[in-house]
Design a protein around this motif. Structure first.
Motif, PDB file in Angstrom:
ATOM      1  N   ILE A 138       0.848  -1.193   0.000  1.00  0.00           N
ATOM      2  CA  ILE A 138       0.000   0.000   0.000  1.00  0.00           C
ATOM      3  C   ILE A 138       0.880   1.239   0.000  1.00  0.00           C
ATOM      4  O   ILE A 138       1.825   1.299   0.793  1.00  0.00           O
ATOM      5  CB  ILE A 138      -0.964  -0.021   1.207  1.00  0.00           C
ATOM      6  CG1 ILE A 138      -1.826   1.246   1.217  1.00  0.00           C
ATOM      7  CG2 ILE A 138      -0.248  -0.152   2.542  1.00  0.00           C
ATOM      8  CD1 ILE A 138      -2.983   1.202   2.203  1.00  0.00           C
ATOM      9  N   PRO A 139       0.734   2.175  -0.886  1.00  0.00           N
ATOM     10  CA  PRO A 139      -0.281   2.261  -1.927  1.00  0.00           C
ATOM     11  C   PRO A 139       0.135   1.443  -3.156  1.00  0.00           C
ATOM     12  O   PRO A 139       1.321   1.332  -3.452  1.00  0.00           O
ATOM     13  CB  PRO A 139      -0.284   3.751  -2.277  1.00  0.00           C
ATOM     14  CG  PRO A 139       1.110   4.205  -2.013  1.00  0.00           C
ATOM     15  CD  PRO A 139       1.601   3.379  -0.854  1.00  0.00           C
ATOM     16  N   SER A 163      -3.098  -5.641  -2.520  1.00  0.00           N
ATOM     17  CA  SER A 163      -2.528  -4.320  -2.758  1.00  0.00           C
ATOM     18  C   SER A 163      -3.652  -3.292  -2.797  1.00  0.00           C
ATOM     19  O   SER A 163      -4.680  -3.498  -3.451  1.00  0.00           O
ATOM     20  CB  SER A 163      -1.745  -4.323  -4.069  1.00  0.00           C
ATOM     21  OG  SER A 163      -1.049  -3.116  -4.194  1.00  0.00           O
ATOM     22  N   SER A 164      -3.455  -2.198  -2.100  1.00  0.00           N
ATOM     23  CA  SER A 164      -4.553  -1.235  -1.927  1.00  0.00           C
ATOM     24  C   SER A 164      -4.123   0.179  -2.278  1.00  0.00           C
ATOM     25  O   SER A 164      -2.952   0.538  -2.176  1.00  0.00           O
ATOM     26  CB  SER A 164      -5.030  -1.256  -0.471  1.00  0.00           C
ATOM     27  OG  SER A 164      -5.306  -2.569  -0.058  1.00  0.00           O
ATOM     28  N   ASP A 165      -5.117   0.959  -2.634  1.00  0.00           N
ATOM     29  CA  ASP A 165      -4.872   2.374  -2.925  1.00  0.00           C
ATOM     30  C   ASP A 165      -6.192   3.108  -2.679  1.00  0.00           C
ATOM     31  O   ASP A 165      -7.262   2.509  -2.756  1.00  0.00           O
ATOM     32  CB  ASP A 165      -4.428   2.552  -4.385  1.00  0.00           C
ATOM     33  CG  ASP A 165      -3.586   3.814  -4.567  1.00  0.00           C
ATOM     34  OD1 ASP A 165      -2.383   3.678  -4.824  1.00  0.00           O
ATOM     35  OD2 ASP A 165      -4.139   4.926  -4.434  1.00  0.00           O
ATOM     36  N   ILE A 166      -6.077   4.396  -2.436  1.00  0.00           N
ATOM     37  CA  ILE A 166      -7.300   5.189  -2.255  1.00  0.00           C
ATOM     38  C   ILE A 166      -7.853   5.635  -3.609  1.00  0.00           C
ATOM     39  O   ILE A 166      -9.022   5.986  -3.738  1.00  0.00           O
ATOM     40  CB  ILE A 166      -7.006   6.411  -1.345  1.00  0.00           C
ATOM     41  CG1 ILE A 166      -8.304   7.041  -0.860  1.00  0.00           C
ATOM     42  CG2 ILE A 166      -6.103   7.420  -2.046  1.00  0.00           C
ATOM     43  CD1 ILE A 166      -8.114   8.104   0.189  1.00  0.00           C
ATOM     44  N   LEU A 223      -6.056   1.933  -9.188  1.00  0.00           N
ATOM     45  CA  LEU A 223      -6.369   0.502  -9.041  1.00  0.00           C
ATOM     46  C   LEU A 223      -6.764  -0.102 -10.387  1.00  0.00           C
ATOM     47  O   LEU A 223      -6.379  -1.235 -10.712  1.00  0.00           O
ATOM     48  CB  LEU A 223      -7.503   0.304  -8.021  1.00  0.00           C
ATOM     49  CG  LEU A 223      -7.122   0.607  -6.570  1.00  0.00           C
ATOM     50  CD1 LEU A 223      -8.366   0.695  -5.699  1.00  0.00           C
ATOM     51  CD2 LEU A 223      -6.184  -0.467  -6.023  1.00  0.00           C
ATOM     52  N   HIS A 224      -7.516   0.656 -11.165  1.00  0.00           N
ATOM     53  CA  HIS A 224      -7.919   0.201 -12.489  1.00  0.00           C
ATOM     54  C   HIS A 224      -6.670  -0.041 -13.350  1.00  0.00           C
ATOM     55  O   HIS A 224      -6.542  -1.083 -14.016  1.00  0.00           O
ATOM     56  CB  HIS A 224      -8.829   1.260 -13.132  1.00  0.00           C
ATOM     57  CG  HIS A 224      -9.297   0.904 -14.496  1.00  0.00           C
ATOM     58  ND1 HIS A 224     -10.230  -0.094 -14.718  1.00  0.00           N
ATOM     59  CD2 HIS A 224      -8.939   1.377 -15.711  1.00  0.00           C
ATOM     60  CE1 HIS A 224     -10.434  -0.208 -16.026  1.00  0.00           C
ATOM     61  NE2 HIS A 224      -9.663   0.671 -16.649  1.00  0.00           N
ATOM     62  N   CYS A 225      -5.740   0.914 -13.312  1.00  0.00           N
ATOM     63  CA  CYS A 225      -4.482   0.771 -14.074  1.00  0.00           C
ATOM     64  C   CYS A 225      -3.709  -0.458 -13.601  1.00  0.00           C
ATOM     65  O   CYS A 225      -3.157  -1.213 -14.405  1.00  0.00           O
ATOM     66  CB  CYS A 225      -3.590   1.991 -13.889  1.00  0.00           C
ATOM     67  SG  CYS A 225      -4.243   3.465 -14.654  1.00  0.00           S
ATOM     68  N   VAL A 228      -8.740   1.339  -0.334  1.00  0.00           N
ATOM     69  CA  VAL A 228      -8.813   1.630   1.102  1.00  0.00           C
ATOM     70  C   VAL A 228      -8.121   2.959   1.387  1.00  0.00           C
ATOM     71  O   VAL A 228      -7.177   3.338   0.699  1.00  0.00           O
ATOM     72  CB  VAL A 228      -8.176   0.489   1.938  1.00  0.00           C
ATOM     73  CG1 VAL A 228      -6.663   0.489   1.845  1.00  0.00           C
ATOM     74  CG2 VAL A 228      -8.597   0.566   3.402  1.00  0.00           C
ATOM     75  N   ASN A 229      -8.658   3.655   2.371  1.00  0.00           N
ATOM     76  CA  ASN A 229      -7.995   4.852   2.868  1.00  0.00           C
ATOM     77  C   ASN A 229      -7.239   4.463   4.139  1.00  0.00           C
ATOM     78  O   ASN A 229      -7.851   4.184   5.171  1.00  0.00           O
ATOM     79  CB  ASN A 229      -9.040   5.930   3.173  1.00  0.00           C
ATOM     80  CG  ASN A 229      -8.405   7.183   3.749  1.00  0.00           C
ATOM     81  OD1 ASN A 229      -7.182   7.267   3.885  1.00  0.00           O
ATOM     82  ND2 ASN A 229      -9.228   8.163   4.081  1.00  0.00           N
TER      83      ASN A 229
END
Lengths: 287, 212
Positions: free
Chosen positions: A118-119, A149-152, A157-159, A204-205
């Motif tokens: 993350i991120p 693996s997470s990102d806000i 995330l799409h990429c 996720v934040n």
């Protein structure tokens, strides 16, 4: 403010010193003398962008602005927001040579080893971890590994799920790895479907304890070059959330300019041959 | 063996906690012998009425660092009058770690702390006044320099003034110069004050100042 006025703004050595001490205090990032040109240039740009006429008035505004917006702008301009495959490879080496062997030595269940990246950004980091495990860790033949693996940012995330990358992004990958795990596309590469299917990407934040509650029992966390972007309170909250997401004895990798010791006393510093890593202590009964 | 991707229901190892999830439950769990349970309770109790009081009561006897950290973070998140009053009381503790944690927490509460900082800067205890100056260091408030000037003009304790001068060296402007000069005279027999004032003045004037 026009370019003529930008040219009139001067940053003295005392200004530079005053600023770097302040910036270090806020972010943990220290600019040595060799970064003087880089720092001055960005400071001048921010002074002009905020309509201030000199360093002194800008610095006063920076310190006392209640919202902290300008500090954030400054941090964004002072940090290079760039990612690529095998970035800070010494940490990946540390993962396979030191951290994973220690984890597997103390692991007595059949549950997967859980890794949280993350991120995720556009996916370079989680895919790098997966490739590194496949290529350089013999244990992958004996253990199940789950990578989340997470990102806000849902666009990122799409990429990441699509897995298309530029030449620049893969420039540090050895040729045989590039050929093995990527296919050529118009103007770049796409990572193999096999790898795209093994990583779970989630939104996720990290700074919201409610959102991170379901992230639990990670053996390893990669959280590199994220905490430096946030203020003290957000960093503190993020450190708490990361702590709760990890298993006792779990490890967390931060970016090379980040230090958990300056954020939270909750983690132990572990100095391995390849890198410094932070560890969530075992509970007393487990030691 | 290799990579696995599990569905949520397959993750028995990461299931939700089984403890009672209401305010009475959290209060009770704060006394649980297991620090992991106490830590979760300290995090979850934030929305409950009177949470600050319950957390501060626990803080007095809590020894596990992971629980103390969670309590402080929750007190910051709540940030009400009770939380701030409780943090001020921590400044009077004999426990240095507790005092430092309270200072760090108060730095995160600029609005609430600004309302009481003048009182703290006039506290009878010089140690509390020093801690108050330490808090000012991170407080984003336009009056910080004024408060520091008031300290160096009126505080009788050399260590309190020295702490204020150190901070003025970092954030002071020309407004402070006169008061710094007066302080040098007021503590003429204190070498550290002479040294610190010189440094502060040099920094504020970018080295343009010459000793009178």
């Amino acid at each position: 403010m026009g370019s003529t006025m930008i040219n009139d703004i001067r940053i003295s050595y005392e200004d530079f010193q005053k600023f770097r001490e302040y910036f270090y205090h806020k972010t943990g990032i220290w600019f040595d003398e060799s970064k003087r040109y880089f720092v001055d240039k960005r400071l001048v740009e921010r002074i002009a962008a905020t309509g201030m006429c000199n360093f002194r008035s800008y610095f006063t505004m920076l310190r006392f602005q209640a919202s902290g917006d300008e500090l954030q702008n400054l941090i964004n301009s002072m940090t290079v927001n760039e990612t690529y495959f095998f970035r800070e490879e010494y940490q990946l080496k540390c993962l396979v040579k030191s951290v994973l062997p220690e984890i597997t030595e103390k692991k007595f269940d059949n549950l997967p080893i859980r890794i949280w990246s993350i991120p995720s950004s556009s996916g370079e980091e989680p895919y790098s971890i997966a490739i590194y495990l496949l290529e350089y860790w013999e244990g992958i033949n004996h253990w199940d590994v789950e990578i989340i693996s997470s990102d806000i940012d849902t666009n990122m995330l799409h990429c990441a799920r699509k897995g298309f990358y530029s030449h620049r992004s893969v420039q540090y990958l050895p040729a045989q790895i590039l050929h093995k795990y990527f296919r050529n596309t118009d103007g770049g590469y796409q990572i193999s479907e096999e790898l795209r299917n093994v990583i779970e990407f989630t939104r996720v934040n990290l700074f919201d304890p409610t959102e991170t509650k379901s992230y639990r029992n990670f053996d390893i966390v990669f959280c590199r070059n994220l905490l430096i972007y946030f203020d003290d309170m957000s960093r503190r909250q993020a450190a708490e959330n990361l702590y709760d997401a990890m298993k006792p004895g779990g490890f967390i990798f931060l970016g090379h300019s980040e230090s958990m010791s300056r954020i939270s006393p909750l983690f132990k510093v572990r100095k391995f041959a390849e890198a410094v890593v932070y560890q969530k202590p075992y509970y007393k009964s487990e030691v | 063996m290799g990579f696995v991707k599990r569905q949520k229901e397959e993750r028995a190892d990461v299931n939700e906690r089984v403890y009672e999830r209401n305010c009475d439950g959290f209060s009770a769990q704060l006394k649980d012998p297991d620090p992991a349970v106490r830590r979760w309770a300290a995090r979850d109790i934030v929305e409950c009425p009177g949470a600050s009081t319950v957390l501060l009561e626990r803080l007095e006897k809590e020894e596990a660092i992971e629980v103390r950290q969670a309590i402080f973070t929750s007190l910051i998140n709540i940030g009400d009058r009770d939380a701030i009053t409780g943090l001020v009381e921590c400044l009077r503790s004999e426990d240095a770690a507790l005092r430092n944690e309270a200072i760090e927490a108060m730095k995160q509460l600029p609005e609430g702390v600004s309302a009481i900082i003048k009182e703290l800067l006039k506290d009878d205890d010089p140690d509390v006044r020093i801690f108050a100056v330490n808090i000012l260091e991170a407080l984003s408030h336009p009056d910080v320099e004024e408060w520091l000037i008031d300290v160096i003009e009126s505080d009788s304790h050399v260590n309190v003034c020295a702490t204020a001068v150190d901070l003025l060296a970092e954030i002071g402007t020309e407004k402070s110069l006169n008061s710094l000069d007066k302080l040098r005279t007021r503590f003429s027999s204190e070498p550290y004050i002479q040294f610190a004032v010189n440094i502060a003045i040099e920094r504020i004037t970018n080295g343009q100042y010459h000793d009178k």
